[in-house]
Design an enzyme around this catalytic site. Structure first.
Site, mmCIF file in Angstrom:
data_model
loop_
_atom_site.group_PDB
_atom_site.id
_atom_site.type_symbol
_atom_site.label_atom_id
_atom_site.label_comp_id
_atom_site.label_asym_id
_atom_site.label_seq_id
_atom_site.Cartn_x
_atom_site.Cartn_y
_atom_site.Cartn_z
ATOM 1 N N ASP A 86 -9.169 3.853 -1.671
ATOM 2 C CA ASP A 86 -10.042 4.328 -0.599
ATOM 3 C C ASP A 86 -11.317 4.931 -1.165
ATOM 4 O OD1 ASP A 86 -8.015 3.541 1.067
ATOM 5 O OD2 ASP A 86 -7.138 5.537 1.230
ATOM 6 N N ASP A 90 0.856 -1.191 0.000
ATOM 7 C CA ASP A 90 0.000 0.000 0.000
ATOM 8 C C ASP A 90 0.891 1.241 0.000
ATOM 9 O OD1 ASP A 90 -2.274 1.560 0.198
ATOM 10 O OD2 ASP A 90 -2.613 1.159 2.331
ATOM 11 N N GLU A 107 2.656 5.114 -4.042
ATOM 12 C CA GLU A 107 2.582 6.025 -5.201
ATOM 13 C C GLU A 107 3.858 6.866 -5.403
ATOM 14 O OE1 GLU A 107 -0.963 4.418 -3.994
ATOM 15 O OE2 GLU A 107 0.144 5.851 -2.778
#
EC number: 3.2.1.177
Length: 915
Positions: free
Chosen positions: A563, A440, A443
């Site tokens: 999300d 996770d 980015e």
């Protein structure tokens, strides 16, 4: 898990100024007069090399690169590459070791003697595509050979500066475009003119519509109906730099802040051909273990092991299927990777729990973030510092903040980092026998911006308030053109600085590579390193779930859409995002079922599991601050879950076969309707239904308070999977209003299909041992018909998914009806594995048969049936279609009590009574 960058906060005045800077008028203004082609010749590798000279220099967004090198090659019959770069020096490109592909000739040296004056329009023809060009100004076009349709045509000036590249193509207004992600598309899967399409990986919540999100996929599929015949092609601009793409209906413009123009044109001509040819280039989707197609449960906020144990027990008590239980970072010691909280998750008790669930076939997956806590007593940090694996800023590790507090980020472009990461995975696996990893925040996400230091005299984070508030001492970095490029992409939808809440773009990776160039491949490079680490440790087929993705990520990982919200709009958008990722070559994809935050209503969670049960990746996940939303929390949701997931677990053999097809040909598991019905233009914009494979259609309720659903039925016969006597017959395609009470989802099987199923269960391991059945669907009431299906079976945790290893079986199923005789047969490849498992076909259901349903003279393998079996028939009820055509009434015939071996060729036939 989310961070504060999900809800960006700028002052109103700054926001207005940024919006004005990004006005359409300014964005669409042409810069300069382009280039002229001064020479072109064939290169030794079968391509063509040309040189371009700038016509008139200007300083807008920087100085022009004076001379460009053009390389054109038909790499395959169906793929054309057009590569344009600086003729004199190497520029940044997506690393060839990360995404293996042919390399163009080295720049800086001219090959052979150039012809100086190519004056007229020239063509470079391939089997499927034709490249043509004009010389002054230089423009190029790509056409389809078969119908001479122009696919790409650079009618305006080419711009090529160090930090600004621009190119445009004209488009016919009737073209339907899909792709250019990742973003949440409020208007559905089909691209809408004049909406922003920015590609730059960001930790921005998926609730933000039409904004650059976690992944970068600069490809689009173009579907056109030309004279009643459908043609699809794709265009990939392989470039990892930030970019804005302006789609205006009749044109498309790329504005890129670095790298090169590296275009790949994929000929198709069908949508399935396109993804086949595209994934042949970028890498076939990863094989997934069988259990990963089961249902997954997660939550950020399972504070201790007893809560996790309780969740597993409650799913069992509620008789809701569950294969995989997950931990967000609750299991960690202080949010640090590769650690275990000794109080909340004591190792001895956790090992006992894992031993218990592993014995029944369940699996356990945990989260991992890339940020490594800066902590001198933390072993992972110590070993990382010793190996020198972190991204640098001015020679020192770049400091950021994520959940552990101050962190450094590993540089996965460095081979030493890949080795260190693999060792950390092994150490953790020795500590806790996990079955996969969830990567996770890659980015990469940073709770701070700029150049930061750890504050003296105070704890960071303090432990008070949200953990995503920046507590480092930071100052903005604007002194370099990499931190403040001349052209501002529409980052996060508000033209945010490219280094906002991420790594400073002037930071450096291995061999001096700038974060400015490599930013959007961070998650991709981490995925590859994680895949290698898991494979080395387990020797099994790895399962990785990654939030950030890039071109080629599907070769290594699954993806979830980040999300989202517990809202009806997020439910609707989830379908479009899922379908886009299938086109991107990442078929194992799904959204957080019932929404990540805030808590969904009971009705919404009912409807969401009815959709999510048919996502390729099916997982319920919720936020730390939301109330509990496991599927057993509401009685009505539990009913919907048992119904929808019950069907999923019955069709697991079908889903696993689709996983095999995806791995072999790139075919998406979940597909838009136009993949199977490309000539039927009504479905080009349909984002409210989807197909699994080519023939199983899901038509869910996506709006509050609805107990009916309007579904589009392409031409043909469709049979309801929950009551196969119900059929919809649509001669020319039509919209049909179907009943859809709260616990009911409409799933229809298309004609000409053979669907392999099993009897289901609460865990995929158990479901996999049950007898098979075949559902054979013919056109309703037809006097003649033909149907096919397929089945792939293997030892599902083997690293490779293929035939030829002695531990896999592939079966083609066939059926025909005509002259009053029903026939079905199989052709088995490498049946030894299936025979070793003892799998049998116990039941056959045949839909759409014309006649009275009387069955006689049943034969198996050429001999009369001697074993006692049960035969039944029921007349089909038509929701719409043939109800007034008595002569075309049709029946469903079921034959039970069979014992046909899956791993051995069979043929079966019977005579049908005709009214």
């Amino acid at each position: 898990m989310a961070s504060s960058s999900s809800s960006l906060a700028f002052s109103l005045s700054l926001l207005l100024a940024l919006i004005l800077c990004f006005s359409p008028t300014q964005s669409y203004k042409t810069i300069g007069k382009g280039y002229r082609l001064v020479s072109i010749e064939e290169s030794p590798d079968g391509g063509f090399i040309g040189y371009l000279q700038v016509k008139q220099k200007n300083k807008i967004y920087g100085s022009d690169i004076t001379t460009l090198r053009l390389f054109v090659k038909h790499e395959t019959d169906s793929r054309l590459r057009v590569h344009i770069t600086d003729a004199k020096q190497q520029r940044w490109e997506v690393p060839y070791n990360l995404l293996p592909r042919e390399q163009p000739p080295q720049v800086g040296k001219v090959i052979g003697k150039s012809r100086k004056s190519p004056i007229t329009v020239q063509e470079i023809s391939g089997s499927e595509l034709i490249f043509s060009y004009t010389t002054d100004p230089f423009t190029f076009a790509v056409k389809r050979r078969s119908n001479h349709e122009t696919l790409f045509n650079t009618t305006s000036s080419l711009v090529f500066k160090d930090q600004y590249l621009e190119i445009s193509t004209s488009l016919p207004k009737e073209a339907s475009l899909y792709g250019l992600g990742e973003n949440s598309q409020a208007n559905g899967i089909k691209l809408v003119p004049n909406e922003p399409y920015t590609l730059y990986t960001e930790d921005v919540s998926a609730i933000n519509l039409n904004t650059d999100l976690y992944g970068s996929h600069p490809m689009y599929m173009d579907l056109r109906n030309v004279g009643g015949k459908a043609y699809a092609h794709a265009v990939l601009l392989l470039n990892s730099n930030g970019m804005d793409v302006f789609y205006r209906g009749d044109s498309l413009t790329y504005k890129v802040i670095g790298g090169v123009f590296d275009f790949y044109f994929i000929a198709g001509p069908s949508p399935l051909n396109v993804v086949d040819q595209y994934t042949q280039l970028i890498g076939r989707p990863a094989p997934m273990p069988y259990w990963s197609l089961g249902f997954h449960q997660c939550r950020w906020g399972y504070h201790n092991l007893s809560v996790v144990e309780d969740v597993v027990d409650n799913y069992k008590k509620a008789k809701i299927p569950l294969d995989v239980i997950w931990n967000d970072d609750d299991h960690m010691d202080g949010h640090k990777d590769f650690t275990l909280n000794p109080v909340a998750y004591p190792r001895a008790k956790l090992l006992a729990f894992l031993d218990k669930i592993h014995k029944i076939g369940m699996k356990y997956i945990v989260i991992n973030d890339p940020g490594i806590g800066v902590n001198a007593s933390y072993g992972t940090f110590q070993r990382a510092m010793a190996a020198d694996v972190f991204i640098k800023y001015e020679g020192k590790p770049f400091l950021a903040q994520v959940w552990p507090g101050p962190v450094y980020f590993p540089d996965f472009l460095n081979p030493k980092t890949v080795s260190w990461w693999g060792d950390e995975i092994k150490r953790f696996h020795d500590l806790v026998p996990i079955d996969g990893l969830w990567i996770d925040m890659n980015e990469v996400s940073n709770f701070c911006s700029g150049l930061c230091t750890i504050p003296e005299g105070k704890q960071c984070p303090s432990g008070e308030g949200p953990g995503w508030v920046c507590c480092l001492d930071c100052k903005n970095i604007t002194k370099t053109r990499w931190d403040d490029p001349p052209y501002k992409i529409n980052a996060t939808g508000v033209v945010a600085p490219v280094g906002f809440k991420t790594i400073a773009t002037s930071a450096t990776h291995y061999n001096g590579v700038r974060e400015y160039d490599a930013h959007s491949i961070y998650g991709f490079s981490e995925t590859i390193a994680t895949h290698k680490g898991l494979l080395n440790v387990q020797g099994k087929r790895p399962f990785i779930l990654s939030r950030s993705t890039f071109v080629g990520s599907g070769q290594y990982a699954a993806h979830w859409t980040g999300d989202n919200q517990g809202t009806w709009q997020s439910l609707q958008v989830s379908i479009s995002t899922m379908l886009n990722f299938g086109i991107f070559g990442v078929p194992m994809v799904g959204s957080d079922i019932c929404g990540f935050y805030p808590q969904p209503t009971e009705e919404l969670c009912n409807r969401w599991i009815e959709v999510g049960a048919f996502y390729p990746f099916s997982r319920d996940h919720a936020n730390y601050y939301s109330p509990r939303q496991e599927l057993y929390q509401w009685d009505t949701v539990a009913d919907s879950a048992r119904n929808a997931l019950g069907m999923r677990y019955k069709i697991l053999p079908f889903l696993y076969t689709l996983n095999y097809e995806a791995h072999m040909t790139g075919a998406p598991i979940a597909r838009p309707l136009f993949f199977s019905f490309p000539e039927y233009t009504e479905c080009y914009g349909n984002s409210r239904q989807f197909l699994l494979g080519s023939s199983l259609m899901i038509s869910p309720v996506l709006e509050q308070g609805k107990t009916e659903v309007e579904a589009l039925f392409p031409p043909g016969s469709w049979y309801h999977m929950f009551d196969m006597t119900q059929a919809v017959v649509s001669k020319n395609g039509k919209r049909v209003t179907l009943p859809a009470p709260l616990n009911f989802v409409n799933v229809h099987l298309y004609q000409n299909t053979i669907l392999p199923m099993q009897q289901g269960g609460l865990i995929s391991k158990d479901a996999r041992t049950t007898p098979f059945s075949l559902v054979i669907a013919f056109p309703a009431g037809a006097s003649e018909g033909y149907a096919t299906g397929k089945l792939y079976l293997d030892e599902d945790e083997l690293p490779e998914m293929k035939l030829g290893n002695g531990q896999s079986t592939y079966v083609d199923f066939y059926a025909s009806v005509g002259n009053g005789t029903m026939k079905m047969w199989s052709q088995v490849k490498e049946g030894k594995f299936a025979l070793s498992k003892g799998w049998v076909i116990e039941k056959v259901s045949v839909l759409g048969l014309r006649g009275a349903g009387q069955v006689s003279e049943i034969q198996i393998n050429g001999s009369p049936m001697t074993k006692k079996i049960e035969v039944s028939s029921k007349e089909h009820t038509y929701v719409i279609g043939l109800e007034d055509e008595e002569e075309n009434k049709s029946v469903m015939v079921e034959v039970r009590g069979l014992e046909m071996l899956v791993g051995k060729d069979f043929n079966m036939s019977w005579k049908m009574g005709i009214n």
